[in-house]
Design a protein around this motif. Structure first.
Motif, PDB file in Angstrom:
ATOM      1  N   TRP A 209      -4.784  64.093  53.129  1.00 55.28           N
ATOM      2  CA  TRP A 209      -3.466  64.360  53.584  1.00 55.28           C
ATOM      3  C   TRP A 209      -2.820  65.092  54.528  1.00 55.28           C
ATOM      4  CZ3 TRP A 209      -0.711  65.418  48.033  1.00 55.28           C
ATOM      5  CH2 TRP A 209      -0.342  64.272  47.377  1.00 55.28           C
ATOM      6  N   GLN A 415       4.617  64.171  49.656  1.00 52.40           N
ATOM      7  CA  GLN A 415       3.332  64.095  48.675  1.00 52.40           C
ATOM      8  C   GLN A 415       3.648  64.035  47.097  1.00 52.40           C
ATOM      9  OE1 GLN A 415       2.026  67.942  49.717  1.00 52.40           O
ATOM     10  NE2 GLN A 415       1.214  67.546  51.798  1.00 52.40           N
ATOM     11  N   THR A 418       4.411  60.352  46.896  1.00 56.93           N
ATOM     12  CA  THR A 418       2.993  59.546  46.858  1.00 56.93           C
ATOM     13  C   THR A 418       2.169  59.575  45.656  1.00 56.93           C
ATOM     14  OG1 THR A 418       3.029  59.997  49.127  1.00 56.93           O
ATOM     15  CG2 THR A 418       0.781  59.353  48.221  1.00 56.93           C
ATOM     16  N   TYR A 423       1.206  55.765  45.596  1.00 61.16           N
ATOM     17  CA  TYR A 423       1.186  54.911  46.988  1.00 61.16           C
ATOM     18  C   TYR A 423      -0.015  54.788  47.721  1.00 61.16           C
ATOM     19  CZ  TYR A 423       6.574  54.453  47.047  1.00 61.16           C
ATOM     20  OH  TYR A 423       7.703  54.145  46.577  1.00 61.16           O
ATOM     21  N   THR A 424      -0.428  53.864  48.026  1.00 55.45           N
ATOM     22  CA  THR A 424      -1.831  53.692  48.959  1.00 55.45           C
ATOM     23  C   THR A 424      -1.515  53.318  50.395  1.00 55.45           C
ATOM     24  OG1 THR A 424      -2.089  51.642  48.007  1.00 55.45           O
ATOM     25  CG2 THR A 424      -3.217  53.518  46.676  1.00 55.45           C
ATOM     26  N   GLU A 425      -2.509  53.429  50.968  1.00 53.25           N
ATOM     27  CA  GLU A 425      -2.233  52.814  52.677  1.00 53.25           C
ATOM     28  C   GLU A 425      -2.102  51.272  52.489  1.00 53.25           C
ATOM     29  OE1 GLU A 425      -5.386  53.977  54.876  1.00 53.25           O
ATOM     30  OE2 GLU A 425      -5.306  56.035  54.489  1.00 53.25           O
ATOM     31  N   THR A 447       7.944  58.716  53.302  1.00 57.29           N
ATOM     32  CA  THR A 447       6.641  58.674  52.499  1.00 57.29           C
ATOM     33  C   THR A 447       6.217  57.387  53.046  1.00 57.29           C
ATOM     34  OG1 THR A 447       7.894  59.543  50.882  1.00 57.29           O
ATOM     35  CG2 THR A 447       5.753  58.461  50.243  1.00 57.29           C
ATOM     36  N   SER A 448       6.241  56.368  53.602  1.00 56.50           N
ATOM     37  CA  SER A 448       5.787  55.191  53.904  1.00 56.50           C
ATOM     38  C   SER A 448       4.850  55.480  55.265  1.00 56.50           C
ATOM     39  CB  SER A 448       7.080  54.106  54.483  1.00 56.50           C
ATOM     40  OG  SER A 448       7.866  54.514  55.614  1.00 56.50           O
ATOM     41  N   ASN A 451       1.888  57.280  54.392  1.00 54.92           N
ATOM     42  CA  ASN A 451       0.704  56.589  53.765  1.00 54.92           C
ATOM     43  C   ASN A 451       0.492  55.187  54.496  1.00 54.92           C
ATOM     44  OD1 ASN A 451       0.375  57.936  50.899  1.00 54.92           O
ATOM     45  ND2 ASN A 451       2.653  57.919  51.294  1.00 54.92           N
TER      46      ASN A 451
END
Length: 1480
Positions: A209, A415, A418, A423-425, A447-448, A451
């Motif tokens: 992070w 965070q 996420t 959420y993932t990449e 948040t987008s 990640n």
């Protein structure tokens, strides 16, 4: 509307109650009592599997043995705070017109520890405010409260007014008049144990992070520059632009460099790190907004995202400007397209919007930016407590606040999202929400990026064209996550039928941003039922709850277990209104089904506290406001330290008064509870809360109920506004919806009636007003929703212009005033010395004694007016008595004494020869105002007949006016009808035959063709008490009454007026009155013959073509005395208001006018007379020349001609007009007179009705007991005079009415004098002025007629006061507004008419003219001031076109209304000319 309702005025000086002080937020307690240890109680965890709500509620109600027993909040906490407050008050005397020192005390118990990630600040201990502690001012400077209290005491002493306050004038005892709402003994009460604070899961620490959001952007911009970050769509649904992370990084650096180095100069840059900058971007350009937002973060300036101001009058735009001004914003970043679309002045510059500061508009497109040097690089730091951005929030009242979010809170929130959303990449997310604020900003912009997700942004313009566009993009991009609102799901359901190739199996999370709303659950269920066959799984739907202050409060986690149903509860709506959770069955209508919004956010602690008072923890079965303690929240309202303390620094307490944590909680503004397994349920919002009669109703629940009543046929979904207005110190519910154009009026009213029934049965609350407006007329928010506060403001101002309105105040206004309890009246034993009643002087007064007045009145030797005319014809034959003017001001006709005598003789011959009439026969005189009427009257006297003057029918309105003429002729038993040749033809015309039976007319004589001969002899009555003439008139209550005037009374009347007005043959008097009844007839026809003065006659009808005719005649003939009516005065005031300069140029001079008397049978219209005096003051009119008279049926003139007030002024009298007093309207309703000062609440100005005529005695008597009243007591005016009327003339010979009105005696005191009852309420007041004989002057004040007054619940209301309320409510209500009592219902009905209305007989309830009557504010004003509503079972309907109309000032005073009996139902239909009653 009605009106804003006026707030109660209360003097700040006289408030001494403890209620004025802010209650303490918490109370002190010992450190070891009532503390809640988190370790010992345990932390609830999320339960798996199905949730049995009934089992959980049962446990919550009965509690457990380990729970802390709830105790009263006043035992320890309240008493401690009260003692401390008492100690401070004992030491320091604090005046109430300044804020008291904060004496609240917090204890620092450490029961719950909040997880704080690295980089966050240390714990903020609960501040202690006391005499020995330190306080912080608004600037953060610590000061000693002991010193500040003494300084405050000194300041308050200096501010103390030098004059004592007028307590009796400004203390508002309104609450004492209202019925106290008694609590329902059967209302549900919370019975569960005290809840425990709910801890969210631990916020995990992931090694990769980033330390800040800027660092994340730098990482992805350099590692994966070609990875897509954001894809924007055009209105056709095609990709418009793809923003990669590399472009986002480089362009953000350009924006940051340009902000810091290209604005201003090197020495004086316009923007420095920490300054606030506005972001103004349209909703279809998220890429430009994203670049500007991250450019501000890199430049360390604070972005303030706002909406684009399309016009200078956008809804809420002014409040946005106030926010920018308070934030010190001087620069606004925008896109090129948006900059071109902004409104511009003729010079091409962007104008300054209303309420906005002066801004420098800076375009952030690349072509307008400078490339930063190679050696320049933004300083990227770890997240700290500096402000990252400010998000605006619109409050319930329309004000806009700025919520500050620190960089630490920003990163922690990303965070937490996420972790909660998994959420993932490189995931793809479809965002339909507004990307500038709330969930759309947090997920789609912040948040987008953290990640490295790909956001597909769907603009609102595309959603309007294609509601399925977001579903299509989910299928096209195989998106994992979608952020929508329930309305997007609803419109997708409507449009999905045409789509086949839909596959939603890729979705793992469908975030419903407004999942807390009550109607979202139906949208979610319906969406699932339809699209479950398209691959949508039940566990994918994830409602969330959020607020601008606490950011994301809770969110449902996506799970892989499809067998686990979501949390759901069926709650009793009745229990929710009392803030209590009660499980009910779904079969009932009065239930609310709510779905959970998931678990508490990671790293956060949640609890619910009581919405009112101190923040005390709720019970497990109690609804409260959710509070959150976390790092990922807002920190303050920018620049508002007081509001920040109440919202962001809340310390929840246990029942024992101990705080549950050392860290402050934040109020989310959401109402709800924490259910089993830690699931959070939201049932409403604080902003939507409406407290009606002690019960809480949520606006969203009302909207959901209204939508359930066949919504799609009549109104638009999502275009319904529900708010409350204050009426009688309580909230009343108002519903406004946009009506579909194809809906008929009848269908709309049926739907409205069903909505009212549904709300009443489900919510058990009445709706004050339900209004339907045309489509697309309500003010909108930028994303298309209804701007609630602007809609409410339009409703209060009267600018809403509904096409259908349903007003139902009787169903919701229940706190009506207490019925009046009449006190025992004064009896005979209270009379002392013959002139005192209960220790006060008897209210009686008299004019000069006619027997003691010595004058050279030669007419006194004659007993009859006919003899006076014969005498004047012999002594002064060529003296002009009457001069008639036409509309051009020229002399149309005139009469000398001998001319009048000869014409009267010829008419007498015609009556005797052609009419074959005998002495005593009745003759109706139907003439227009003029000379012919006068000659016909004296011709009747010469023939010994009894004349009756009748207003002729109007040629353009025969159907309405001719029946009245026929009725008077029949009731008066007229044997003959005399008129002119023109009217004679009119009476026999075809139009007349359609209105009345022309064959039943008596003999009609045409006086245009008179005989040449003289009568053999002129009839002389044998007795002065015989009948001289009949005076017929129609009262304001619609009763036709004729009174008998004897020869003796007529002669005494003329002599009294001659002495009062000093009328002599050398005088000239201008008369602009209708000559058919009352004092107008006497002045027009009788007084000139008796006194010998010349009367200049001006028919009021001529003023319609020439409004200046009357005043020009007064100036031309140098008249000293003139008489007019209120209608004439009003016509001059309105018609000549803008022509005073031109009239002055024409030589109009009113300086010679000594008296201008308004003739009326009513309360003096003080506002009109003052306006007239002020308007024509520049033309020489003396401000005290205008006066009033008072007369009635039993005595045509009681008061006339006031004192020579200017003479007294020259002798030393100064100050305001002494004839005007101000009385308390509330006391007046109880038949009491209480004088107050001008401008005090509930004050009513009253003007003296004139000086009492010579020979007239008046006394104020109780209309029920007939006993005399004391001075300044309200009662009926009784009169004793030689010119009293003899009685009523009736064809049925009913003498009971006559004896009661004309031959009354007091029940005690002077029981020998015969009095006539006027039927008017008034009072006498002894003034400081002196009469000519040196005695103090008694002024008579008329309040209103008994026949017109409405006695409701023991209180007396006068129509003129209600009419004034309606006229003040809206400028279009101007001309005539009588309020008439309905005897059958003891209620009041309002009739409105305006001569400017074109359609006079419109069968539908519309007002189609240039004046538009805006009804809701009018009705609101009525209910606030008088409550003139009919029955508790009637639904009153109004409709008028939606034409624009500007409102006038709101109602100034508030009057408590009476209750009205529920026996009947009245339907009001406003026609083009008047409101028509239809009693079923």
């Amino acid at each position: 509307m009605a009106v804003p309702m006026p707030s109660k005025r209360r003097s700040l000086v006289v408030q001494t109650s403890m209620d004025a002080y802010t209650p303490p937020d918490t109370s002190s307690g010992s450190e070891d009592e009532g503390s809640v240890q988190g370790d010992s109680q345990g932390t609830p965890t999320s339960s798996q599997g199905s949730i049995n709500m009934e089992h959980w509620i049962s446990q919550a109600i009965h509690g457990s043995t380990t729970s802390t027993t709830s105790s009263s909040s006043t035992q320890s906490g309240g008493s401690g705070a009260a003692h401390r407050l008492a100690d401070v008050m004992a030491q320091t005397h604090i005046e109430n017109h300044s804020a008291p020192p904060d004496v609240t005390t917090y204890t620092s118990e450490h029961s719950i520890q909040v997880e704080r990630p690295q980089g966050s600040t240390g714990s903020r201990t609960a501040p202690k405010y006391g005499n020995a502690e330190l306080m912080e001012t608004g600037d953060g400077v610590p000061v000693s409260s002991r010193v500040s209290a003494k300084i405050q005491q000194l300041v308050n002493t200096l501010k103390r007014p030098k004059r004592p306050p007028l307590r009796e004038f400004f203390v508002d005892d309104f609450e004492e008049l209202l019925e106290v709402q008694q609590p329902d003994p059967n209302q549900p009460k919370p019975e569960g144990a005290q809840m425990l604070a709910m801890r969210g899961e631990q916020l995990g620490v992931v090694t990769n992070w980033p330390p800040s959001l800027e660092a994340a952007l730098q990482r992805w911009g350099t590692i994966s520059p070609k990875a897509p970050c954001l894809t924007t769509m055009d209105t056709n649904g095609k990709p418009l632009y793809i923003l990669t992370y590399g472009k986002l990084w480089t362009r953000s650096m350009k924006v940051a460099y340009s902000i810091l180095h290209k604005l201003g100069t090197k020495q004086e840059p316009m923007v420095r790190p920490g300054d606030r900058v506005a972001l103004v971007f349209p909703n279809n350009d998220p890429a430009a907004f994203m670049v500007a937002f991250y450019g501000c973060l890199l430049a360390e300036v604070v972005p303030v995202p706002i909406e684009v101001p399309l016009t200078r009058k956008d809804a809420g735009s002014q409040q946005i400007g106030f926010l920018l001004g308070s934030c010190g914003v001087t620069v606004a970043l925008t896109s090129d397209a948006c900059h071109k679309g902004l409104p511009k002045s003729p010079t091409g510059e962007i104008p300054q919007f209303k309420g906005w500061p002066k801004l420098l508009w800076f375009v952030t497109e690349s072509k307008h930016l400078s490339k930063p040097p190679r050696d320049w690089f933004p300083h990227i730091k770890d997240a700290n407590n500096d402000t990252a951005y400010i998000e605006y929030k619109t409050c319930k009242d329309g004000s806009v606040l700025g919520v500050t979010v620190t960089r630490t809170a920003l990163l922690t929130h990303c965070q937490a999202l996420t972790q909660a959303c998994g959420y993932t990449e490189a995931e793809t997310i479809v965002n339909v929400l507004d990307f500038k604020k709330d969930v759309g900003l947090w997920h789609g912009i912040l948040t987008s990026v953290m990640n490295m997700m790909h956001v597909i942004s769907i603009p609102y313009s595309l959603m309007k064209v294609n509601p399925l566009s977001w579903i299509q993009k989910v299928c096209q991009y195989k998106a994992k996550v979608a952020c929508v609102k329930s309305r997007d799901m609803h419109w997708a359901l409507v449009a999905h039928r045409d789509q086949r190739d839909i596959n939603l199996s890729s979705l793992r999370m469908l975030i419903v941003a407004d999942g807390a709303n009550p109607w979202s659950i139906s949208s979610c269920d319906a969406f699932l039922n339809v699209f479950q066959s398209k691959g949508l799984r039940q566990e994918v739907i994830c409602p969330c709850a959020s607020s601008p202050e606490a950011l994301t409060v809770a969110i449902r986690r996506p799970t892989d277990d499809s067998n686990q149903p979501p949390g759901r509860g069926v709650l009793s709506m009745h229990g929710l209104t009392y803030g209590v959770i009660r499980v009910d069955s779904e079969e009932k209508l009065s239930v609310l089904t709510v779905q959970d919004v998931g678990l508490v956010m990671p790293g956060a602690i949640m609890c619910s506290v009581k919405p009112d008072g101190i923040p005390q923890l709720c019970r497990t079965d109690e609804i409260g406001e959710l509070c959150v303690c976390a790092v990922a929240t807002g920190t303050s309202y920018y620049g508002l330290s007081g509001m920040t303390k109440n919202t962001f620094e809340v310390f929840p307490m246990t029942s024992s008064g101990a705080p549950i944590s050392e860290y402050p909680f934040i109020r989310t503004g959401l109402l709800g509870f924490v259910g089993p397994g830690g699931l959070v349920f939201v049932v409403g919002k604080m902003d939507g809360l409406m407290v009606v009669s002690g019960r809480r109703h949520n606006a969203d629940d009302i909207v959901a109920t209204a939508l359930a009543v066949e919504p799609m046929k009549f109104v638009y979904r999502g275009r319904i506004a529900v708010f409350s207005v204050t009426v009688l110190h309580d909230e009343r519910i108002v519903i406004v919806a946009e009506q579909r154009p194809d809906s008929t009026e009848e269908d709309s009213f049926q739907w409205m009636s069903r909505v009212l029934q549904a709300i009443d049965s489900i919510h058990q609350v009445g709706v004050y007003c339900l209004a339907l407006v045309p489509a697309n007329t309500l003010p909108k928010t930028p994303l298309g929703g209804i701007h609630l506060s602007e809609t409410k403001q339009l409703f209060l101002e009267g600018s809403l212009h509904p096409c259908n309105v349903l007003m139902c105040p009787h169903t919701c206004v229940t706190n009506l005033p207490k019925p009046r309890q009449k006190q025992p009246e004064i009896g005979p034993a209270s009379v002392m010395v013959g002139n005192l009643v209960s220790g006060k002087r008897i209210a009686q007064a008299s004019g000069r004694d006619l027997g003691q007045i010595e004058d050279n009145d030669q007419a006194r030797k004659f007993l009859f007016l006919s003899e006076v005319l014969q005498w004047r014809a012999q002594t002064t034959p060529d003296h002009v008595l009457y001069t008639l003017l036409n509309c051009r001001g020229a002399i149309a006709n005139s009469l000398t004494c001998v001319q009048l005598h000869k014409r009267a003789e010829k008419i007498a011959v015609m009556l005797m020869e052609r009419g074959h009439l005998q002495a005593g026969d009745h003759v109706a005189l139907v003439y227009p105002p003029g000379i012919d009427l006068i000659a016909a009257f004296y011709g009747c006297l010469y023939a010994g007949c009894v004349p009756i003057t009748v207003r002729p029918p109007h040629p353009q309105n025969i159907a309405t006016t001719l029946p009245t003429v026929k009725m008077i002729v029949e009731v008066s038993r007229s044997a003959c009808l005399m008129t002119t040749q023109l009217i004679c033809k009119l009476l026999r015309s075809r139009e007349a035959a359609a209105a009345v039976d022309v064959r039943t007319w008596p003999l009609i004589l045409d006086t245009d063709d008179l005989p040449k001969k003289r009568p053999a002899q002129i009839c002389k009555p044998c007795n002065p008490d015989t009948l001289a003439y009949l005076d017929f008139s129609v009262s304001t209550t619609g009763m036709l009454a004729g009174v008998k005037m004897s020869h003796a009374a007529t002669s005494a009347f003329c002599r009294s007026i001659k002495l009062q007005c000093e009328l002599y043959p050398s005088r000239e008097v201008a008369i602009c009155l209708d000559p058919y009844c009352g004092l107008g007839f006497v002045l027009w026809c009788l007084c000139s013959v008796y006194s010998g003065h010349q009367s200049i006659l001006i028919p009021p009808s001529e003023l319609e073509t020439n409004p200046a005719l009357w005043l020009l005649a007064v100036s031309q003939y140098k008249v000293r005395d003139t008489f007019c009516s209120y209608s004439v005065m009003e016509l001059c005031t309105k018609g000549l208001g803008s022509q005073t300069e031109s009239l002055k140029a024409r030589g109009l001079d009113l300086s010679r006018v000594r008296t201008c008397v308004v003739v009326a049978e009513e309360r003096p219209r003080i506002a009109l007379t003052q306006s007239f005096s002020k308007l024509f003051k520049d033309l020489g009119l003396h401000p005290r020349a205008v006066s009033t008279s008072f007369g009635c049926r039993v005595n045509l003139a009681i008061c006339l001609q006031p004192h020579r007030l200017w003479t007294l002024a020259e002798q030393g009298t100064s100050g305001p007009d002494p004839t005007t007093v101000y009385v308390d309207m509330r006391a007046l309703r109880h038949d009491r007179v209480r004088l107050v000062e001008r401008g005090s609440p509930h004050s009513l100005p009253l003007m003296e009705s004139g000086k009492i005529l010579p020979g007239v005695r008046i006394i104020i008597a109780n209309p029920e007991t007939k006993g005399p009243l004391g001075d300044s007591h309200l009662g009926e005016i009784w009169v004793h005079s030689a010119h009293n009327a003899s009685g009523y003339f009736t064809i049925y010979g009913d003498e009971s009415l006559q004896s009661d009105h004309f031959n009354s005696r007091l029940s005690f005191g002077d029981t020998q004098t015969i009095w006539a009852r006027t039927g008017y309420l008034g009072f006498l007041r002894r003034t400081e002025l002196t009469d000519a004989n040196g005695e103090r002057h008694d002024a008579l004040y008329v309040v209103g007629a008994l026949d017109e007054a409405m006695e409701l619940r023991g209180m007396r209301y006068h129509p003129i006061d209600i009419e004034t309320s309606v006229i003040r409510a809206h400028k279009s209500v101007t001309e005539c507004l009588p309020a008439l009592p309905l005897p059958a219902t003891a209620g009041c009905s309002i009739l409105s008419c305006d001569p400017s209305f074109a359609e006079r007989d419109s069968p539908c309830c519309q007002i189609q003219a240039r004046h538009t009557l805006s009804l809701p504010p009018v009705l609101s004003a009525l209910h606030s001031m008088h409550s003139s509503w009919e029955s508790s079972e009637s639904l009153s309907r109004w409709q008028h076109p939606a034409s624009p109309c500007s409102p006038e000032e709101a109602i100034e005073q508030a009057h408590p209304p009476p209750a009205l009996p529920p026996e009947s139902q009245v339907r009001y239909d406003i026609l083009g000319l008047f409101c028509k009653f239809q009693m079923p």
